[in-house]
Write an enzyme that holds these catalytic residues in place. Structure first.
Site, PDB file in Angstrom:
ATOM      1  N   LYS A 142       0.838  -1.215   0.000  1.00 47.43           N
ATOM      2  CA  LYS A 142       0.000   0.000   0.000  1.00 47.43           C
ATOM      3  C   LYS A 142       0.868   1.259   0.000  1.00 47.43           C
ATOM      4  O   LYS A 142       0.629   2.181  -0.778  1.00 47.43           O
ATOM      5  CB  LYS A 142      -0.919   0.031   1.244  1.00 47.43           C
ATOM      6  CG  LYS A 142      -1.835  -1.168   1.364  1.00 47.43           C
ATOM      7  CD  LYS A 142      -2.752  -1.056   2.565  1.00 47.43           C
ATOM      8  CE  LYS A 142      -2.052  -1.024   3.909  1.00 47.43           C
ATOM      9  NZ  LYS A 142      -1.323  -2.270   4.270  1.00 47.43           N
TER      10      LYS A 142
ATOM     11  N   ARG B 263      -9.695   0.653   9.120  1.00 44.13           N
ATOM     12  CA  ARG B 263      -9.197  -0.673   9.465  1.00 44.13           C
ATOM     13  C   ARG B 263     -10.205  -1.476  10.254  1.00 44.13           C
ATOM     14  O   ARG B 263      -9.907  -2.612  10.654  1.00 44.13           O
ATOM     15  CB  ARG B 263      -7.919  -0.540  10.303  1.00 44.13           C
ATOM     16  CG  ARG B 263      -6.677  -0.401   9.476  1.00 44.13           C
ATOM     17  CD  ARG B 263      -5.521  -0.170  10.414  1.00 44.13           C
ATOM     18  NE  ARG B 263      -4.395  -1.003  10.104  1.00 44.13           N
ATOM     19  CZ  ARG B 263      -3.339  -0.593   9.407  1.00 44.13           C
ATOM     20  NH1 ARG B 263      -3.293   0.608   8.910  1.00 44.13           N
ATOM     21  NH2 ARG B 263      -2.343  -1.401   9.194  1.00 44.13           N
TER      22      ARG B 263
ATOM     23  N   ARG C 263      11.845  -6.501   5.585  1.00 48.67           N
ATOM     24  CA  ARG C 263      11.860  -5.062   5.266  1.00 48.67           C
ATOM     25  C   ARG C 263      12.858  -4.318   6.157  1.00 48.67           C
ATOM     26  O   ARG C 263      12.956  -4.568   7.350  1.00 48.67           O
ATOM     27  CB  ARG C 263      10.460  -4.465   5.457  1.00 48.67           C
ATOM     28  CG  ARG C 263      10.463  -2.938   5.306  1.00 48.67           C
ATOM     29  CD  ARG C 263       9.086  -2.375   5.167  1.00 48.67           C
ATOM     30  NE  ARG C 263       8.200  -2.711   6.277  1.00 48.67           N
ATOM     31  CZ  ARG C 263       6.911  -2.404   6.294  1.00 48.67           C
ATOM     32  NH1 ARG C 263       6.356  -1.777   5.276  1.00 48.67           N
ATOM     33  NH2 ARG C 263       6.171  -2.746   7.332  1.00 48.67           N
TER      34      ARG C 263
ATOM     35  N   ARG D  69      11.706  -1.939  11.431  1.00 54.21           N
ATOM     36  CA  ARG D  69      10.579  -1.433  12.216  1.00 54.21           C
ATOM     37  C   ARG D  69      10.297  -2.403  13.354  1.00 54.21           C
ATOM     38  O   ARG D  69      10.321  -3.624  13.152  1.00 54.21           O
ATOM     39  CB  ARG D  69       9.334  -1.312  11.321  1.00 54.21           C
ATOM     40  CG  ARG D  69       9.112   0.066  10.760  1.00 54.21           C
ATOM     41  CD  ARG D  69       8.047   0.114   9.692  1.00 54.21           C
ATOM     42  NE  ARG D  69       6.730  -0.424  10.033  1.00 54.21           N
ATOM     43  CZ  ARG D  69       5.649  -0.273   9.265  1.00 54.21           C
ATOM     44  NH1 ARG D  69       5.722   0.412   8.142  1.00 54.21           N
ATOM     45  NH2 ARG D  69       4.499  -0.811   9.607  1.00 54.21           N
TER      46      ARG D  69
ATOM     47  N   ARG E 204      -0.239  -8.659  13.539  1.00 53.33           N
ATOM     48  CA  ARG E 204      -0.838  -7.686  12.604  1.00 53.33           C
ATOM     49  C   ARG E 204      -1.702  -8.390  11.565  1.00 53.33           C
ATOM     50  O   ARG E 204      -2.768  -7.892  11.190  1.00 53.33           O
ATOM     51  CB  ARG E 204       0.270  -6.899  11.900  1.00 53.33           C
ATOM     52  CG  ARG E 204       0.919  -5.864  12.798  1.00 53.33           C
ATOM     53  CD  ARG E 204       2.263  -5.431  12.275  1.00 53.33           C
ATOM     54  NE  ARG E 204       2.197  -4.693  11.033  1.00 53.33           N
ATOM     55  CZ  ARG E 204       3.237  -4.507  10.222  1.00 53.33           C
ATOM     56  NH1 ARG E 204       4.417  -5.015  10.523  1.00 53.33           N
ATOM     57  NH2 ARG E 204       3.099  -3.808   9.120  1.00 53.33           N
TER      58      ARG E 204
HETATM   59  P1  AP5 Z   1       4.852  -1.644   1.822  1.00 54.54           P
HETATM   60  O1  AP5 Z   1       4.588  -0.867   0.590  1.00 54.54           O
HETATM   61  O2  AP5 Z   1       5.549  -0.963   2.954  1.00 54.54           O
HETATM   62  O3  AP5 Z   1       3.502  -2.349   2.304  1.00 54.54           O
HETATM   63  P2  AP5 Z   1       2.309  -1.772   3.159  1.00 54.54           P
HETATM   64  O4  AP5 Z   1       1.076  -2.455   2.650  1.00 54.54           O
HETATM   65  O5  AP5 Z   1       2.319  -0.277   3.165  1.00 54.54           O
HETATM   66  O6  AP5 Z   1       2.724  -2.386   4.545  1.00 54.54           O
HETATM   67  P3  AP5 Z   1       2.790  -1.716   5.960  1.00 54.54           P
HETATM   68  O7  AP5 Z   1       3.502  -2.712   6.816  1.00 54.54           O
HETATM   69  O8  AP5 Z   1       3.375  -0.348   5.939  1.00 54.54           O
HETATM   70  O9  AP5 Z   1       1.274  -1.653   6.252  1.00 54.54           O
HETATM   71  P4  AP5 Z   1       0.560  -1.721   7.580  1.00 54.54           P
HETATM   72  O10 AP5 Z   1      -0.818  -1.529   7.110  1.00 54.54           O
HETATM   73  O11 AP5 Z   1       0.779  -2.877   8.457  1.00 54.54           O
HETATM   74  O12 AP5 Z   1       1.299  -0.588   8.395  1.00 54.54           O
HETATM   75  P5  AP5 Z   1       0.920   0.894   8.694  1.00 54.54           P
HETATM   76  O13 AP5 Z   1       2.179   1.637   8.633  1.00 54.54           O
HETATM   77  O14 AP5 Z   1      -0.261   1.356   7.909  1.00 54.54           O
HETATM   78  O15 AP5 Z   1       5.677  -2.953   1.407  1.00 54.54           O
HETATM   79  C1  AP5 Z   1       6.108  -3.898   2.367  1.00 54.54           C
HETATM   80  C2  AP5 Z   1       7.447  -4.526   1.931  1.00 54.54           C
HETATM   81  O16 AP5 Z   1       7.262  -5.276   0.739  1.00 54.54           O
HETATM   82  C3  AP5 Z   1       8.548  -3.507   1.600  1.00 54.54           C
HETATM   83  O17 AP5 Z   1       9.793  -4.034   1.986  1.00 54.54           O
HETATM   84  C4  AP5 Z   1       8.466  -3.345   0.078  1.00 54.54           C
HETATM   85  O18 AP5 Z   1       9.711  -2.966  -0.474  1.00 54.54           O
HETATM   86  C5  AP5 Z   1       8.041  -4.736  -0.337  1.00 54.54           C
HETATM   87  N1  AP5 Z   1       7.165  -4.751  -1.525  1.00 54.54           N
HETATM   88  C6  AP5 Z   1       6.149  -3.878  -1.809  1.00 54.54           C
HETATM   89  N2  AP5 Z   1       5.535  -4.220  -2.954  1.00 54.54           N
HETATM   90  C7  AP5 Z   1       6.165  -5.367  -3.385  1.00 54.54           C
HETATM   91  C8  AP5 Z   1       5.976  -6.235  -4.514  1.00 54.54           C
HETATM   92  N3  AP5 Z   1       5.028  -6.005  -5.430  1.00 54.54           N
HETATM   93  N4  AP5 Z   1       6.810  -7.309  -4.638  1.00 54.54           N
HETATM   94  C9  AP5 Z   1       7.782  -7.548  -3.709  1.00 54.54           C
HETATM   95  N5  AP5 Z   1       8.015  -6.755  -2.624  1.00 54.54           N
HETATM   96  C10 AP5 Z   1       7.215  -5.694  -2.473  1.00 54.54           C
HETATM   97  O19 AP5 Z   1       0.415   0.764  10.207  1.00 54.54           O
HETATM   98  C11 AP5 Z   1       1.303   0.429  11.248  1.00 54.54           C
HETATM   99  C12 AP5 Z   1       0.540   0.400  12.578  1.00 54.54           C
HETATM  100  O20 AP5 Z   1      -0.071   1.698  12.828  1.00 54.54           O
HETATM  101  C13 AP5 Z   1      -0.640  -0.585  12.668  1.00 54.54           C
HETATM  102  O21 AP5 Z   1      -0.222  -1.875  12.983  1.00 54.54           O
HETATM  103  C14 AP5 Z   1      -1.455   0.091  13.787  1.00 54.54           C
HETATM  104  O22 AP5 Z   1      -0.899  -0.134  15.042  1.00 54.54           O
HETATM  105  C15 AP5 Z   1      -1.325   1.558  13.483  1.00 54.54           C
HETATM  106  N6  AP5 Z   1      -2.385   2.041  12.569  1.00 54.54           N
HETATM  107  C16 AP5 Z   1      -2.244   2.499  11.295  1.00 54.54           C
HETATM  108  N7  AP5 Z   1      -3.443   2.846  10.787  1.00 54.54           N
HETATM  109  C17 AP5 Z   1      -4.360   2.605  11.750  1.00 54.54           C
HETATM  110  C18 AP5 Z   1      -5.782   2.727  11.823  1.00 54.54           C
HETATM  111  N8  AP5 Z   1      -6.503   3.156  10.766  1.00 54.54           N
HETATM  112  N9  AP5 Z   1      -6.407   2.354  12.966  1.00 54.54           N
HETATM  113  C19 AP5 Z   1      -5.709   1.934  14.030  1.00 54.54           C
HETATM  114  N10 AP5 Z   1      -4.365   1.784  14.028  1.00 54.54           N
HETATM  115  C20 AP5 Z   1      -3.697   2.110  12.908  1.00 54.54           C
END
Ligand code: AP5
Length: 212
Positions: free
Chosen positions: A16, A92, A126, A155, A166
């Site tokens: 994402k 979420r 990552r 991270r 997660r």
């Molecule tokens: P990446 O692009 O970083 O993936 P992502 O889907 O953004 O993953 P995140 O881990 O950032 O998402 P998340 O939803 O868990 O975390 P968030 O920061 O929102 O890619 C991941 C890896 O794969 C990278 O190494 C990349 O290079 C690789 N990659 C990407 N595309 C690829 C492909 N096509 N092929 C191969 N490799 C690839 O949230 C973190 C925390 O914040 C949550 O756990 C929660 O505690 C809190 N939080 C955030 N939003 C909320 C909410 N709305 N409500 C409550 N808590 C929240």
């Protein structure tokens, strides 16, 4: 054409963040991401909510959802300030989806589909550059510059135990929200297991077709 209002959904590690950065640049819209906003406010005092933890960071490191009150306020402010957006990381759970309904309409809802084993490999491998925020991967994508390589960090929530949690939290809370968006006219499922450039090409074709 009015500025596009796009939501991107998918499990942790689906890509994402990677795709949202490209979408924001290509369509000149705001990248609204709750994950990054919360990481910048990990130490914020939320003890007045009287819940399990006193800061967003403690929820995040455990792989739990930060309380809705905190996240809803972040998104409401960001969307009010944005002329077109790609929204990443929210909603979420069904309660957040209800909140979002009251804040804005959506033109397109993208859902990135990736299997659990692939997600675990992506997340545990990552590494992040703390200076630029750029994501890398220990096996598939390491920076050539040795200075950058040496400063990469993992991270806290990319440790195996937090990753598993997660993914469980996603299945229990967020999958029902995606099911609900399947009814939306602008819903489109994207194969997120393709290479990043191919995922982007698929997204671009879909957005161009739907945004006109
Ligand atoms: P990446 O692009 O970083 O993936 P992502 O889907 O953004 O993953 P995140 O881990 O950032 O998402 P998340 O939803 O868990 O975390 P968030 O920061 O929102 O890619 C991941 C890896 O794969 C990278 O190494 C990349 O290079 C690789 N990659 C990407 N595309 C690829 C492909 N096509 N092929 C191969 N490799 C690839 O949230 C973190 C925390 O914040 C949550 O756990 C929660 O505690 C809190 N939080 C955030 N939003 C909320 C909410 N709305 N409500 C409550 N808590 C929240």
């Amino acid at each position: 054409m009015t500025a596009p209002r796009v939501l991107i959904m998918g499990p942790p590690g689906a890509g994402k963040g990677t795709q949202s950065r490209t979408i924001a640049e290509a369509y000149d819209i705001e990248h609204v991401t709750t994950g990054d906003a919360l990481r910048s406010n990990k130490q914020m005092d939320i003890s007045d909510l009287d819940m399990e933890y006193d800061t967003p960071g403690e929820y995040m490191d455990a792989g739990e959802l930060v309380p809705d009150e905190v996240v809803n306020a972040i998104v409401e402010k960001a969307l009010a300030d944005a002329d077109g957006f790609i929204l990443d990381g929210y909603p979420r759970n069904p309660e957040q989806a209800d909140e979002l309904d009251g804040m804005t309409d959506l033109d397109v809802v993208l859902s990135l589909e990736v299997g659990r084993d692939e997600l675990i490999a992506r997340l545990t491998g990552r590494r992040v550059d703390p200076e630029t925020g750029e994501n890398y991967h220990v096996e598939f994508n390491m920076p050539e510059d040795s200075e950058v390589r040496e400063r990469l960090v993992q991270r806290e929530d990319d440790r195996r135990e937090a990753v598993e949690n997660r993914l469980d939290v996603f299945e229990a809370n967020t999958e029902p929200v995606i099911e609900r968006y399947r009814e939306h006219d602008g819903f489109v499922e994207i194969d997120g297991e393709q290479a990043p450039a191919d995922v982007w090409q698929t997204i671009q074709d879909e957005l161009d077709e739907r945004l006109g």
